[in-house]
Every structure is written in C-alpha cells, then in structure tokens.
Design a protein around this motif. Structure first.
Motif, PDB file in Angstrom:
ATOM      1  N   HIS A 329      15.778  12.101  12.582  1.00 52.99           N
ATOM      2  CA  HIS A 329      15.188  12.676  11.388  1.00 52.99           C
ATOM      3  C   HIS A 329      14.025  13.602  11.764  1.00 52.99           C
ATOM      4  O   HIS A 329      13.570  13.625  12.907  1.00 52.99           O
ATOM      5  N   ASN A 352       7.756  11.560   2.570  1.00 52.66           N
ATOM      6  CA  ASN A 352       7.729  10.369   3.421  1.00 52.66           C
ATOM      7  C   ASN A 352       6.437   9.582   3.280  1.00 52.66           C
ATOM      8  O   ASN A 352       6.268   8.528   3.892  1.00 52.66           O
ATOM      9  N   THR A 389      10.379   1.349   2.115  1.00 54.86           N
ATOM     10  CA  THR A 389      10.102   1.544   3.538  1.00 54.86           C
ATOM     11  C   THR A 389      10.973   2.637   4.142  1.00 54.86           C
ATOM     12  O   THR A 389      10.685   3.110   5.249  1.00 54.86           O
ATOM     13  N   HIS A 390      12.038   3.033   3.434  1.00 57.43           N
ATOM     14  CA  HIS A 390      12.909   4.103   3.908  1.00 57.43           C
ATOM     15  C   HIS A 390      13.395   4.935   2.718  1.00 57.43           C
ATOM     16  O   HIS A 390      13.491   4.435   1.595  1.00 57.43           O
ATOM     17  N   TYR A 391      13.681   6.190   3.007  1.00 59.34           N
ATOM     18  CA  TYR A 391      14.347   7.057   2.035  1.00 59.34           C
ATOM     19  C   TYR A 391      15.692   7.445   2.612  1.00 59.34           C
ATOM     20  O   TYR A 391      15.801   7.795   3.794  1.00 59.34           O
ATOM     21  N   SER A 392      16.718   7.386   1.789  1.00 56.51           N
ATOM     22  CA  SER A 392      18.053   7.800   2.215  1.00 56.51           C
ATOM     23  C   SER A 392      18.687   8.658   1.136  1.00 56.51           C
ATOM     24  O   SER A 392      18.555   8.366  -0.058  1.00 56.51           O
ATOM     25  N   SER A 399      17.956  10.314   6.362  1.00 56.47           N
ATOM     26  CA  SER A 399      17.291   9.027   6.217  1.00 56.47           C
ATOM     27  C   SER A 399      16.060   9.038   7.104  1.00 56.47           C
ATOM     28  O   SER A 399      16.122   9.497   8.251  1.00 56.47           O
ATOM     29  N   PRO A 401      11.849   6.952   7.648  1.00 54.31           N
ATOM     30  CA  PRO A 401      10.896   5.941   7.184  1.00 54.31           C
ATOM     31  C   PRO A 401       9.860   6.544   6.251  1.00 54.31           C
ATOM     32  O   PRO A 401       9.516   7.733   6.362  1.00 54.31           O
ATOM     33  N   SER A 517       4.632   0.158   9.532  1.00 54.96           N
ATOM     34  CA  SER A 517       5.861  -0.406   8.961  1.00 54.96           C
ATOM     35  C   SER A 517       6.334  -1.712   9.576  1.00 54.96           C
ATOM     36  O   SER A 517       7.371  -2.226   9.179  1.00 54.96           O
TER      37      SER A 517
END
Length: 612
Positions: A329, A352, A389-392, A399, A401, A517
């Motif tokens: 990423h 993010n 805690t994550h974006y997808s 994807s 963090p 994280s």
C-alpha cells in the motif's frame, strides 16, 4: 483533468516571462479584457519606476485561458535577478472591474496580495532520493505554526534536532500558503500553490522538507480546501462580474454563514485541488495532508468532494517511490479533520488517520473533576471506542492500516493548563494563562498518549508546559500571535516536562510493543479506578531476529502515591523505563510466575512503564 499547470501562473524562460490564468466565462465577447502588472521587488516603492504592463490574450479552451508572453526588459531592475511581484487586472469595455487581484495559480508570493516569480537562481538540489515516509504505526506527530514556533522555515530547520529528541518523525505544518495579513494562522488562503514569503517562500520550504527527510521526518500540510480569503481571485472576479462562479459557492458548515466556500459539485473545483495536491507531492516532496474542516468539503463517502480528492490523491501517490510500503500500500498521510464523525471518515474514505478531540476533552473533564473511569482508559486504545484499524476497498483492492491522531492539545483550543489550572494572569485579549506550577497534572496523560495506541500528536510547546489561553470566537483566535515561550525550556517546570517527553519519545521509537496498532489489554479493575489509576499492557510477538516484548503501564491521576496490586501477565524482571538511569529510579518489578499478584507504588500524577 482539464487544468494544466503548464498553462497558468507565471514562469520564466530565458529572457521572457509567461503569464496565464483561467477565467471561465470571462471572454472578449462579453467585453472583458485582462492585464498583468509586474515590478521588481526592489523597485516597488520607487516612484520613478512604473510597473510593467502585459496585455493578456484570450486563448479560450474549456476554462477560458488568458495568457501573455513578454520580454524581461524595462525600467529599473525589471528583468534583473531576484523576486518580481505581479497581479492581474480585469476590465470590461476598457474600464476596471477588479483593479488588482492575486494569481490563484502563482507558485510564489510576495507581501500582501502580490503574487511573484523569480528571475535567476539555480534549481534546488534535492538530496532525499533514498528517503521513505514512515509507516503509520510508527508515526509521532508535532503540529506547529511556523511563525509562532521559529519565525520562518529556516528557524524550523535549526530546531529539527530538538524535535528528533522528542521522537517526532512527522511535522504537521499549519497552513503556509500565502495569506494577506502578517499575523495569521493561514486559514484564509489567497493562493494554494505558493508558500508564504514571510516564512522563506518556495526556496525556504524546499530546504525545510529536504532537511526533514534527511532526518527521516515527514512533512504534511494543513490543507485549507473548504474556503478562501474574500480577496481570492475566484471570489473577487466573479463577485464583480456576476458571472457563474466556476469554483466558489456558499460556505458549507456552521462557520462563516453567507461567506464564500469551495463548491465541490463543480468540476473546476475538483480539478483545481487535485492538481494542487499533486503539485505539493511532486514539486515540494510533501508526505501528505491534514485536511482542514472536512465538513466543508463533504458530499458523501463516494461523492465528488473530500472522498474523491483523497481517493485520487492516494492513487497518484502509488507512483511515488517514497510512499511504497513492503505490504503493497501507499504510506501517504491523509488526515481528516472531520470532528463530527472521525470514525466514519476513516471507515469510508481514503483517510488513513483523522483528528479527534475525544481524548483532549476527556482529559480536561477528568482533570478538573478529579476522577478516572473506563472511558478514559478506553480512549488510550481507540479501537475500544469503535475506531477501525484498516481500510479496504473491494472495488480497487486497496487496503491499508488506519489510526486516529491522539492529542491532548491543538491550535484550536486553550492549553490544557489554561483549562484545568487557570491562573489569575491574563493575556492582552483577556484570556487566562495556565498555572505552570501545576505542570504535573499533565504527566499521566502524556504517558498514556505515548504508550497507548493511535498516533500521538504534540502541539508546539506542549512539552514545555505552554500555558496560553484561547478566545472561543472572533479575531482573538487566529489573528493574535502566541509565540512559543522558549524560556520555559529552562525553568524547573519545563525541564521536568521536557525530560519526560524525551523519554516517552525514545520509548515510542525503540519499543516494538508500543506503536499505533499493536495489541492493547486494559486491566479493568474497579479498585484501580477508585484509586484514580489506570493500568494496561501491550505486547508484540517474537520475530526471527527479535524476542517477544511486553510493556506494562501504570498511570496515577491522583494527588497521592498509590500502591497498586495486580496479576502480572508474565514471569520475569520488569525494568522500569521512565526513570531508568536517573539518580533515584523507580524500582523494577519482579514476578516469579505468570499471574502472580504484585504491588507497584506509582508516584502522584505520574506513571510507571515496565519493560520485560
């Protein structure tokens, strides 16, 4: 994208200067004409040297381009090496409609409302080719106002070693694009592509970013994309002509009712800020953006405003080597100031990280009313309060963090000492200073902020016990200078705090278990809360080259030392880190077996950090 930066602004080539500006709807057929006026900075106040005039030619195109190309020759110093100032004039049927306005595409700025270009000089030699933007889980952010912190970009460079000693690896610079007033936070931009001349302009900014990258410090811009100064070109020109405005509309949000704001339903607006972001990434090597007042840019999670801008900026960043993470990423930093819904903006857009006032406000409440509850403990792990805690994005496969900025002070609020320990002293606008003799109230919150999850952010001078007040509204907020009291660095209060913050920064940087994280376990014990104490521990698994690591954190918010009993999660000798190496360190903790009940005495308004 129909906006081309090569068409607009002012650029020097050989012995000529070229000007260009898009003015959609402003055409000769409606009787309009445009002129550019330029003068060497050294001739600005010489009555014998007039400004050079350039008649702009209508080129047309989808955004009605006006341009001119003329020789760099004239009276006085015009054409000689150095900074030249310029502005545009809009006329109709030969009569001025707008006497003078700044260039919305200028890459440099002069004083006041002047745009600028430079003749001579050599291209800047970047030396950051091997630099990599830090990973999100490792970020420690320092927000600063260039003027209040160090006067200009060169002053900030001189303090980079100081910032590194705090563990800082990201500078969040309050807006540095040019504004009209000399004392201004920067939230009323005149141009979005020009660094303010008061701070050192384009050259000074490049030197700062290059120096930061040499120390592995990222630089992000506080990007003000929801509104502009009333004298911004697309405000002045279209208010005067009455033509449909290609960029501005009513301000969206609770501030400035009836004032102009950017309208993201318009394609020109979308293109404009897209190329602005790309310019800062390419030409100034910035590492990302803190987007000011996202509600003013918001359309929907998939709409043409904030969501589209961050998506397109993320996609563009994939082609820039410094952002490439081994996991695949981009590490570009895109931070949303969306205070009404920081969780939602991180869940649904290419942000993010985000600002959130929750920890800051909870600190003020608990410190004033002298209590500790579960909510305070949960805020040291944002995931416990619903943060992702994550974006997808299934449609793109992207994807990465995510984690919010964790702070207890920002430029938008009074210093915590002014909130929780106000003194009788007042500043020139009548706001109370904080009582610095009660600096110790800040300590357990600082320890929790750095040892907990999320991305810790400091506001300039926080580490010295800065104690400015803040007006709730009006000009006393952003037109009143609040220079950092650097003399605080040398007194007993500042020395105590700076020692603690430096130790916390070193721990954040060196301990694998302590990052944005990793795992977080809160010891939810009612007896602890009755003693105004919070205990949590963090851990990280062993790797092929590094052992398993545990960090156990005690925070005492009470007026007395507290003896705290709890079951220690792992056997061994736990070495206290905050005072390790000091003349009178806190004793280490010995657990003979996992789950053994052991006491720890934690000093008042302080904490203990044990490492196994």
């Amino acid at each position: 994208m129909t906006i081309q930066l090569s068409d607009v602004g002012a650029s020097v080539s050989g012995s000529h200067v070229q000007f260009g500006i898009y003015l959609p709807g402003v055409t000769p057929g409606r009787g309009y004409s445009v002129e550019a006026f330029a003068i060497h900075l050294d001739d600005q106040f010489d009555p014998a040297v007039p400004a050079q005039s350039f008649t702009m030619n209508y080129t047309g195109g989808p955004h009605d381009l006006w341009s001119a190309n003329g020789p760099l020759t004239g009276p006085g110093n015009f054409g000689a090496a150095g900074l030249h100032l310029y502005r545009y004039r809009l006329l109709r049927n030969g009569n001025p409609v707008v006497f003078a306005f700044a260039d919305p595409f200028a890459r440099e700025a002069g004083p006041g409302t002047f745009s600028a270009f430079t003749v001579g000089g050599t291209p800047f030699a970047w030396t950051d080719g091997s630099y990599q933007t830090p990973a999100l889980q490792d970020l420690v952010v320092y927000e600063l106002n260039v003027d209040e912190f160090a006067k200009d970009f060169y002053g900030v460079i001189k303090r980079l070693d100081y910032l590194s000693s705090l563990g800082v690896n990201v500078l969040e610079l309050m807006p540095f694009t040019n504004v009209k007033e000399d004392t201004e936070w920067g939230y009323t931009p005149l141009a979005y592509l020009a660094a303010d001349d008061r701070y050192g302009g384009l050259q000074g900014l490049k030197m700062l970013v290059n120096a930061c990258h040499a120390r592995d410090i990222a630089v992000i811009l506080d990007a003000v994309y929801a509104h502009a100064h009333p004298e911004f070109a697309y405000n002045l020109a279209y208010e005067a002509t009455g033509l449909p405005n290609p960029m501005m509309g009513p301000f969206v949000g609770e501030f400035f009712p009836g004032r102009p704001g950017t309208d993201y339903s318009k394609e020109f607006t979308q293109d404009y800020f897209k190329i602005v972001n790309q310019y800062w990434l390419d030409e100034l090597h910035l590492d990302g953006f803190r987007y000011d007042y996202v509600p003013g840019m918001w359309k929907s999670p998939t709409g043409p405003g904030y969501a589209k801008l961050t998506f397109e900026t993320y996609q563009y960043s994939k082609g820039i080597p410094r952002f490439q993470d081994p996991a695949g990423h981009s590490r570009i930093i895109q931070c949303a100031e969306h205070l009404p819904d920081p969780r939602g903006v991180m869940s649904s857009t290419y942000s993010n990280t985000a600002w959130s006032n929750e920890l800051m406000d909870k600190m003020a409440d608990t410190a004033i009313w002298r209590y500790v509850d579960e909510q305070l403990a949960y805020l040291f792990d944002p995931q416990l309060t619903g943060y992702p805690t994550h974006y997808s994005n299934p449609a793109t496969g992207d994807s990465f963090p995510v984690a919010p900025f964790q702070y207890v002070e920002t430029h938008d609020n009074p210093r915590q000492l002014a909130r929780i320990a106000p003194s009788e002293l007042r500043d020139l606008i009548g706001e109370r200073y904080g009582d610095r003799s009660r600096f110790y109230l800040l300590q357990p919150y600082a320890i929790g902020q750095f040892m907990g999850k999320g991305v810790p952010m400091l506001w300039q001078g926080q580490e010295l016990g800065e104690n400015w007040g803040m007006a709730h509204w009006g000009l006393g907020r952003n037109l009143y200078p609040r220079d950092v009291h650097w003399e605080y660095f040398y007194d007993q209060y500042g020395q105590a705090l700076i020692r603690l913050y430096r130790r916390l920064g070193q721990l954040r940087k060196s301990l694998r278990a302590v990052n944005a994280s990793g795992p977080f376990f809160y010891v939810n014990d009612a007896s602890h809360r009755s003693q105004q104490v919070i205990v949590f521990w963090r851990s990280v698994l062993a790797t092929a080259t590094e052992p398993e690591q545990y960090v156990l954190v005690y925070l005492n918010f009470s007026e007395q030392p507290q003896e705290i009993w709890m079951q220690i999660p792992k056997a061994g000798i736990w070495v206290e880190q905050l005072d390790h190496g000091e003349p009178t360190p806190q004793p280490d903790l010995v657990a003979n077996h996992a789950g053994e009940w052991c006491p720890v005495t934690v000093p008042s308004h302080y904490g203990s950090v044990f490492l196994l």
